[in-house]
Motif scaffolding. Structure first.
Motif, PDB file in Angstrom:
ATOM      1  N   GLU A 348       0.829  -1.200   0.000  1.00 42.46           N
ATOM      2  CA  GLU A 348       0.000   0.000   0.000  1.00 42.46           C
ATOM      3  C   GLU A 348       0.870   1.260   0.000  1.00 42.46           C
ATOM      4  OE1 GLU A 348      -3.318   1.449   3.008  1.00 42.46           O
ATOM      5  OE2 GLU A 348      -3.490  -0.667   2.385  1.00 42.46           O
ATOM      6  N   ALA A 349       1.942   1.213   0.794  1.00 46.81           N
ATOM      7  CA  ALA A 349       2.837   2.374   0.867  1.00 46.81           C
ATOM      8  C   ALA A 349       3.536   2.608  -0.469  1.00 46.81           C
ATOM      9  CB  ALA A 349       3.864   2.182   1.981  1.00 46.81           C
ATOM     10  N   LEU A 350       3.765   1.507  -1.200  1.00 46.41           N
ATOM     11  CA  LEU A 350       4.384   1.643  -2.518  1.00 46.41           C
ATOM     12  C   LEU A 350       3.559   2.532  -3.436  1.00 46.41           C
ATOM     13  CD1 LEU A 350       5.785  -1.808  -3.692  1.00 46.41           C
ATOM     14  CD2 LEU A 350       6.895   0.414  -3.936  1.00 46.41           C
ATOM     15  N   THR A 351       2.248   2.532  -3.227  1.00 45.25           N
ATOM     16  CA  THR A 351       1.412   3.377  -4.075  1.00 45.25           C
ATOM     17  C   THR A 351       1.706   4.858  -3.826  1.00 45.25           C
ATOM     18  OG1 THR A 351      -0.393   3.399  -2.482  1.00 45.25           O
ATOM     19  CG2 THR A 351      -0.490   1.695  -4.185  1.00 45.25           C
ATOM     20  N   ALA A 352       2.373   5.158  -2.685  1.00 48.09           N
ATOM     21  CA  ALA A 352       2.764   6.555  -2.431  1.00 48.09           C
ATOM     22  C   ALA A 352       3.643   7.056  -3.566  1.00 48.09           C
ATOM     23  CB  ALA A 352       3.503   6.680  -1.094  1.00 48.09           C
ATOM     24  N   TYR A 353       4.524   6.172  -4.034  1.00 48.68           N
ATOM     25  CA  TYR A 353       5.412   6.568  -5.132  1.00 48.68           C
ATOM     26  C   TYR A 353       4.593   6.922  -6.369  1.00 48.68           C
ATOM     27  CZ  TYR A 353       9.033   6.508  -8.676  1.00 48.68           C
ATOM     28  OH  TYR A 353       9.858   6.871  -9.708  1.00 48.68           O
ATOM     29  N   VAL A 354       3.711   6.013  -6.738  1.00 50.38           N
ATOM     30  CA  VAL A 354       2.911   6.205  -7.951  1.00 50.38           C
ATOM     31  C   VAL A 354       2.015   7.433  -7.791  1.00 50.38           C
ATOM     32  CG1 VAL A 354       1.237   5.130  -9.513  1.00 50.38           C
ATOM     33  CG2 VAL A 354       2.968   3.725  -8.358  1.00 50.38           C
ATOM     34  N   ASP A 355       1.414   7.570  -6.612  1.00 41.35           N
ATOM     35  CA  ASP A 355       0.507   8.702  -6.391  1.00 41.35           C
ATOM     36  C   ASP A 355       1.236  10.043  -6.504  1.00 41.35           C
ATOM     37  OD1 ASP A 355      -1.495   6.920  -6.001  1.00 41.35           O
ATOM     38  OD2 ASP A 355      -1.526   7.084  -3.803  1.00 41.35           O
ATOM     39  N   VAL A 356       2.388  10.119  -5.835  1.00 37.97           N
ATOM     40  CA  VAL A 356       3.143  11.381  -5.894  1.00 37.97           C
ATOM     41  C   VAL A 356       3.556  11.665  -7.330  1.00 37.97           C
ATOM     42  CG1 VAL A 356       5.347  12.487  -5.276  1.00 37.97           C
ATOM     43  CG2 VAL A 356       3.969  11.365  -3.527  1.00 37.97           C
ATOM     44  N   PHE A 357       4.054  10.635  -8.001  1.00 41.32           N
ATOM     45  CA  PHE A 357       4.512  10.864  -9.366  1.00 41.32           C
ATOM     46  C   PHE A 357       3.353  11.275 -10.274  1.00 41.32           C
ATOM     47  CE2 PHE A 357       5.872  10.183 -13.620  1.00 41.32           C
ATOM     48  CZ  PHE A 357       7.148  10.722 -13.598  1.00 41.32           C
ATOM     49  N   ASN A 358       2.258  10.524 -10.190  1.00 47.69           N
ATOM     50  CA  ASN A 358       1.123  10.814 -11.079  1.00 47.69           C
ATOM     51  C   ASN A 358       0.476  12.162 -10.786  1.00 47.69           C
ATOM     52  OD1 ASN A 358       1.524   8.489 -12.449  1.00 47.69           O
ATOM     53  ND2 ASN A 358      -0.124   7.338 -11.434  1.00 47.69           N
ATOM     54  N   HIS A 359       0.591  12.599  -9.552  1.00 46.31           N
ATOM     55  CA  HIS A 359       0.073  13.924  -9.222  1.00 46.31           C
ATOM     56  C   HIS A 359       1.042  15.011  -9.692  1.00 46.31           C
ATOM     57  CE1 HIS A 359      -2.273  16.873  -6.913  1.00 46.31           C
ATOM     58  NE2 HIS A 359      -1.099  17.427  -6.660  1.00 46.31           N
ATOM     59  N   ALA A 360       2.313  14.823  -9.370  1.00 44.71           N
ATOM     60  CA  ALA A 360       3.276  15.919  -9.558  1.00 44.71           C
ATOM     61  C   ALA A 360       3.746  16.058 -11.006  1.00 44.71           C
ATOM     62  CB  ALA A 360       4.485  15.712  -8.641  1.00 44.71           C
ATOM     63  N   TRP A 361       3.894  14.931 -11.692  1.00 43.69           N
ATOM     64  CA  TRP A 361       4.488  15.026 -13.039  1.00 43.69           C
ATOM     65  C   TRP A 361       3.639  15.866 -14.009  1.00 43.69           C
ATOM     66  CZ3 TRP A 361       3.163  13.488 -17.990  1.00 43.69           C
ATOM     67  CH2 TRP A 361       4.174  13.623 -18.959  1.00 43.69           C
ATOM     68  N   ASP A 375      -5.597  21.751 -15.425  1.00 40.76           N
ATOM     69  CA  ASP A 375      -6.914  21.181 -15.690  1.00 40.76           C
ATOM     70  C   ASP A 375      -6.718  19.694 -16.013  1.00 40.76           C
ATOM     71  OD1 ASP A 375      -9.191  20.171 -16.883  1.00 40.76           O
ATOM     72  OD2 ASP A 375      -9.645  22.017 -17.982  1.00 40.76           O
ATOM     73  N   ALA A 376      -7.079  18.844 -15.033  1.00 42.47           N
ATOM     74  CA  ALA A 376      -6.762  17.409 -15.146  1.00 42.47           C
ATOM     75  C   ALA A 376      -7.506  16.723 -16.294  1.00 42.47           C
ATOM     76  CB  ALA A 376      -7.076  16.709 -13.831  1.00 42.47           C
ATOM     77  N   THR A 377      -8.555  17.318 -16.786  1.00 44.19           N
ATOM     78  CA  THR A 377      -9.258  16.640 -17.890  1.00 44.19           C
ATOM     79  C   THR A 377      -8.649  16.990 -19.243  1.00 44.19           C
ATOM     80  OG1 THR A 377     -10.890  18.427 -17.940  1.00 44.19           O
ATOM     81  CG2 THR A 377     -11.476  16.441 -16.695  1.00 44.19           C
ATOM     82  N   ARG A 378      -8.163  18.205 -19.403  1.00 41.47           N
ATOM     83  CA  ARG A 378      -7.706  18.603 -20.734  1.00 41.47           C
ATOM     84  C   ARG A 378      -6.188  18.703 -20.883  1.00 41.47           C
ATOM     85  NH1 ARG A 378     -10.022  23.929 -22.342  1.00 41.47           N
ATOM     86  NH2 ARG A 378      -9.512  24.388 -20.181  1.00 41.47           N
ATOM     87  N   ASP A 379      -5.496  19.143 -19.833  1.00 38.34           N
ATOM     88  CA  ASP A 379      -4.071  19.437 -20.005  1.00 38.34           C
ATOM     89  C   ASP A 379      -3.195  18.214 -20.298  1.00 38.34           C
ATOM     90  OD1 ASP A 379      -4.584  22.110 -19.835  1.00 38.34           O
ATOM     91  OD2 ASP A 379      -4.194  22.238 -17.674  1.00 38.34           O
ATOM     92  N   PRO A 380      -3.506  17.034 -19.728  1.00 37.53           N
ATOM     93  CA  PRO A 380      -2.662  15.887 -20.084  1.00 37.53           C
ATOM     94  C   PRO A 380      -2.608  15.652 -21.600  1.00 37.53           C
ATOM     95  CG  PRO A 380      -3.923  15.372 -18.129  1.00 37.53           C
ATOM     96  CD  PRO A 380      -4.440  16.701 -18.625  1.00 37.53           C
ATOM     97  N   GLY A 381      -3.709  15.894 -22.283  1.00 38.32           N
ATOM     98  CA  GLY A 381      -3.716  15.716 -23.745  1.00 38.32           C
ATOM     99  C   GLY A 381      -2.762  16.696 -24.420  1.00 38.32           C
ATOM    100  N   LEU A 382      -2.745  17.906 -23.934  1.00 38.31           N
ATOM    101  CA  LEU A 382      -1.862  18.933 -24.505  1.00 38.31           C
ATOM    102  C   LEU A 382      -0.387  18.582 -24.236  1.00 38.31           C
ATOM    103  CD1 LEU A 382      -2.276  21.676 -25.970  1.00 38.31           C
ATOM    104  CD2 LEU A 382      -2.089  22.784 -23.723  1.00 38.31           C
ATOM    105  N   ILE A 383      -0.127  18.086 -23.022  1.00 41.35           N
ATOM    106  CA  ILE A 383       1.242  17.691 -22.656  1.00 41.35           C
ATOM    107  C   ILE A 383       1.714  16.558 -23.567  1.00 41.35           C
ATOM    108  CG2 ILE A 383       2.634  16.605 -20.846  1.00 41.35           C
ATOM    109  CD1 ILE A 383       0.735  18.043 -18.786  1.00 41.35           C
ATOM    110  N   HIS A 384       0.872  15.519 -23.679  1.00 35.36           N
ATOM    111  CA  HIS A 384       1.312  14.361 -24.456  1.00 35.36           C
ATOM    112  C   HIS A 384       1.420  14.676 -25.937  1.00 35.36           C
ATOM    113  CE1 HIS A 384       1.826  11.567 -21.235  1.00 35.36           C
ATOM    114  NE2 HIS A 384       0.692  11.993 -20.690  1.00 35.36           N
ATOM    115  N   ALA A 385       0.563  15.564 -26.422  1.00 31.95           N
ATOM    116  CA  ALA A 385       0.668  15.943 -27.836  1.00 31.95           C
ATOM    117  C   ALA A 385       2.024  16.586 -28.111  1.00 31.95           C
ATOM    118  CB  ALA A 385      -0.463  16.900 -28.203  1.00 31.95           C
ATOM    119  N   LEU A 386       2.492  17.394 -27.174  1.00 33.12           N
ATOM    120  CA  LEU A 386       3.811  18.017 -27.358  1.00 33.12           C
ATOM    121  C   LEU A 386       4.924  16.977 -27.265  1.00 33.12           C
ATOM    122  CD1 LEU A 386       5.619  20.519 -27.668  1.00 33.12           C
ATOM    123  CD2 LEU A 386       5.647  20.692 -25.171  1.00 33.12           C
TER     124      LEU A 386
END
Ligand code: AMP
Ligand code: MG
Length: 535
Positions: A348-361, A375-386
C-alpha cells in the motif's frame, strides 16, 4: 560566526550508533554483521585545489578564508584528518542493472565524519577517490579528474536548479596518475587522479538495507533502520531512537518513496539522465547521488541514455527513470520486509510513489508550459501531444521550453510568428517542414488558446515559466570542455561554469555561450554524448 576547520563540531553518529567491522584489514573481503569498516584516506603526492563551492563552505559554517589554507587542501584531498574525524567506508549491497550484485560498499568513498552546524544541521563529509577500502573489490579506490569535475559541477548545478542532491565542497587533483581503460576496449591510459569532497545529511543508500536482508541479518537491518529514522526522519521518530513499530517502518518507507518520486519529477523537468540507477545509487533521503555517466538531454529523446555500458537495453534511459524509481523503491520494500512482517502495508505504501509521481508530473509539465491552473481533464492531452511530436526532429529540450515563454499568444499572431519564436531549438531547421511543421504549428495554436483562457499577463507567465525552465544546464559538451582544459592544467572553465550554473534560471546577458545547442563536433565525441562507467 565563521569557523576554522578545528572549530567544527563533529558528532559521528553513524560510527557511534552502528556496529563496525571487527577486522582491521584494508583488503577486499566480505564484511558481515557490520555497517562500516574503519579506513583512512590514502596519502596523495602533490594535491592541488581546483575548485570549491562557496555556498557549501558557508553551509558548513566555515569562513571563506579556510578554503585558501594548506590544511583545507590536505584534509580534503585525503592527506590529513582532523582529530575529531573517524574515517570509514560503509558496507552495502545493491541491484545493478536489475540483478542482485551482493556486497558492494564504498569502494572508493571514505566518509570523514558528521558535523553539526550552529543551527543544528547535520552534514556528513565524504571523500570520493581517496584510496582503497575493504569494498574496493578488484579496483583501485581512486577517481580520475574527468569524472571528478563532472561530479563536482553537476551536483552543484543540480542544487541551484532546485533538484534534491548531494553537494560538493571541493575538487582537488592528487598529483598521482591513475590508469583507466575509458571505453573498456583494451586501450588503458594514464589520467590525473582527483578527489571530490561530497556533503549530504548521510550517504545511506537503499543498498545499505538490502545487504543485511539478503544475509538474514535482521539485527543489523533493524539497527540501520532505527539509526536512519531516529537521526534523519525526526517526524517519524518523534523523539525515539529505537522501539519502532511496524507502522513506523512503513511510514518511513512511504516517506522515502515520496521523496524519491519527487526527485525524479525534478529530473524529468530539467532533462537529467542519471545513467546508473542501481539501488546502491539511491539515497535514503531522496537525493540525487553518485554522479557517474549521467547526461543532460539535448534534443528531447526519451530513449536516450548517456551510459554506453547500458547501450543494449537502455534500462536507465530518460523515459524509463520514473518506472525504474518505482522498481528501486520496491527493492527497498523487500529489504525492510523483515521489520514489518506483513507485505500488505508495504504494498500500500508503494502506491505513495505512484501517487506522488502521477500527481506531480503532469502539474510540473503544465508549469513548464506556463499553465498556472492545471486542468486534469484537458491538459494531459496537450502535454502528451507536445511530447509525442518533440522527438520527431531533433529539438533542444532546454531551449524549446525557454523559448516557449516568448511565443506570441494573441489570437492575431500567425503560425509563422509562433514557429519563429521556438525555431532556435531546432538542430536542423531545414527539417522543420511538412508534417513536423504542421504538427508543431497546430500544437502551438492549441497551446496559445489554452494560455489565453488563463488570463495571465505575458510577462507574469514568462516569469513563471522561466522559474521552472532553466536557461543554463551542465550541457554534456560544456562539462567536457572544462575537463579538457583542466586536464591540460587550466581549471578556469570549471570556475566559470560553476558561477553561471549558480543562477540557472536567470538570463545572465553575456553568458549566452553557456546556453547554446550542442555543437556538431560534440555529437560523436566521447564524454559528450557517450560515457562509460569507467571513472
Ligand atoms: P558505481 O556504479 O560507480 O556507483 O559503483 C559501483 C560500486 O563500484 C561501488 O561499490 C563503488 O564504490 C565501486 N567502485 C567504482 N569505481 C571504483 C574504483 N575505482 N575503486 C574501487 N571501487 C570502485
Ligand atoms: Mg555508486
Amino acid at each position: 560566526m565563521a569557523l576554522a576547520l578545528e572549530d567544527l563540531t563533529f558528532d559521528n553518529r553513524f560510527t557511534d550508533d552502528l556496529p563496525g567491522d571487527p577486522v582491521n584489514l584494508n583488503q577486499p573481503r566480505q564484511v558481515h554483521h557490520a555497517a562500516f569498516s574503519r579506513v583512512d584516506p590514502a596519502p596523495t603526492s602533490s594535491p592541488q585545489l581546483l575548485a570549491y563551492s562557496a555556498e557549501v563552505l558557508a553551509d558548513l559554517g566555515l569562513a571563506t578564508e579556510v578554503a585558501d589554507t594548506d590544511e583545507f587542501l590536505q584534509v580534503f584531498s585525503g592527506n590529513a584528518t582532523l582529530d575529531a574525524m573517524e574515517p570509514y567506508a560503509a558496507c552495502y549491497g545493491g541491484h545493478q542493472f536489475g540483478n542482485w550484485a551482493g556486497q558492494l560498499g564504498d569502494g572508493r568513498a571514505i566518509a570523514l565524519g558528521e558535523i553539526v552546524t550552529a543551527t543544528g544541521v547535520r552534514h556528513t563529509l565524504q571523500l570520493k577517490g581517496a584510496g582503497p577500502t575493504p569494498y574496493s573489490r578488484t579496483a583501485d579506490g581512486l577517481a580520475v579528474l574527468r569524472s571528478s569535475v563532472r561530479e563536482f559541477l553537476c551536483s552543484e548545478a543540480m542544487f541551484h536548479l532546485g533538484v534534491p542532491t548531494t553537494r560538493a565542497l571541493s575538487l582537488a587533483t592528487t598529483g598521482d596518475r591513475v590508469m583507466r581503460d575509458m571505453f573498456y576496449d583494451g586501450n588503458p591510459e594514464w589520467e590525473h587522479g582527483a578527489v571530490v569532497c561530497r556533503v549530504a545529511p548521510s550517504f545511506i543508500r537503499f543498498g545499505n538495507f538490502e545487504l543485511p536482508m539478503s544475509r538474514n541479518d535482521t539485527d543489523l537491518l533493524r539497527a540501520l533502520a532505527d539509526h536512519t529514522i531516529g537521526l534523519h526522519f525526526p517526524d517519524i521518530a518523534d523523539g525515539r531512537t529505537s522501539g519502532f513499530t511496524a507502522e513506523d517502518y512503513v511510514a518511513w518507507f512511504a516517506e522515502v518513496a515520496r521523496r524519491t518520486a519527487d526527485m525524479i519529477v525534478h529530473w524529468q523537468r530539467v532533462g537529467f539522465v542519471h545513467g546508473v540507477m542501481n539501488t546502491d545509487n539511491m539515497s535514503i533521503h531522496g537525493l540525487t547521488i553518485d554522479y557517474g555517466p549521467y547526461g543532460w538531454l539535448e534534443d528531447y529523446d526519451p530513449g536516450w541514455t548517456p551510459n554506453t555500458t547500458d547501450r543494449q537495453f537502455k534500462r536507465y534511459r530518460y523515459g524509463a527513470q520514473p518506472h525504474i524509481g518505482q522498481w528501486n523503491v520496491t527493492q527497498l520494500a523487500n529489504a525492510i520486509y523483515p521489520l514489518v512482517g506483513d507485505a500488505e502495508p508495504l504494498q500500500e505504501a508503494l502506491t505513495a510513489y505512484v501517487d506522488v509521481f502521477n500527481h506531480a508530473w503532469p502539474r510540473m509539465m503544465a508549469e513548464k508550459m506556463g499553465i498556472a491552473r492545471f486542468d486534469a481533464t484537458r491538459d494531459p492531452g496537450l502535454i502528451h501531444a507536445l511530447l509525442d511530436q518533440l522527438p520527431t526532429i531533433e529539438t533542444d529540450m532546454t531551449i524549446f521550453f525557454r523559448c516557449l515563454a516568448r511565443v506570441p499568444t494573441s489570437s492575431e499572431a500567425t503560425d509563422d510568428e509562433r514557429l519563429a519564436a521556438v525555431a532556435d531549438a531546432d538542430y536542423d531547421p531545414a527539417q522543420r517542414t511538412g508534417d513536423n511543421r504542421a504538427l508543431l504549428a497546430a500544437w502551438l495554436r492549441d497551446w496559445t488558446a489554452r494560455i489565453r483562457e488563463e488570463g495571465q499577463t505575458d510577462d507574469a507567465r514568462a516569469a513563471a515559466m522561466h522559474a521552472v525552465n532553466p536557461k543554463f544546464v551542465l550541457r554534456n559538451y560544456l562539462a567536457q570542455l572544462a575537463i579538457d582544459d583542466a586536464d591540460s592544467g587550466d581549471p578556469a572553465l570549471i570556475g566559470d561554469l560553476l558561477e553561471v550554473l549558480r543562477h540557472p534560471y536567470d538570463e545572465q546577458p553575456g553568458k549566452e555561450r553557456f546556453a547554446q545547442k550542442r555543437p556538431e563536433w560534440a555529437r560523436i565525441r566521447p564524454g559528450c554524448s557517450m560515457l562509460s562507467c569507467s571513472s
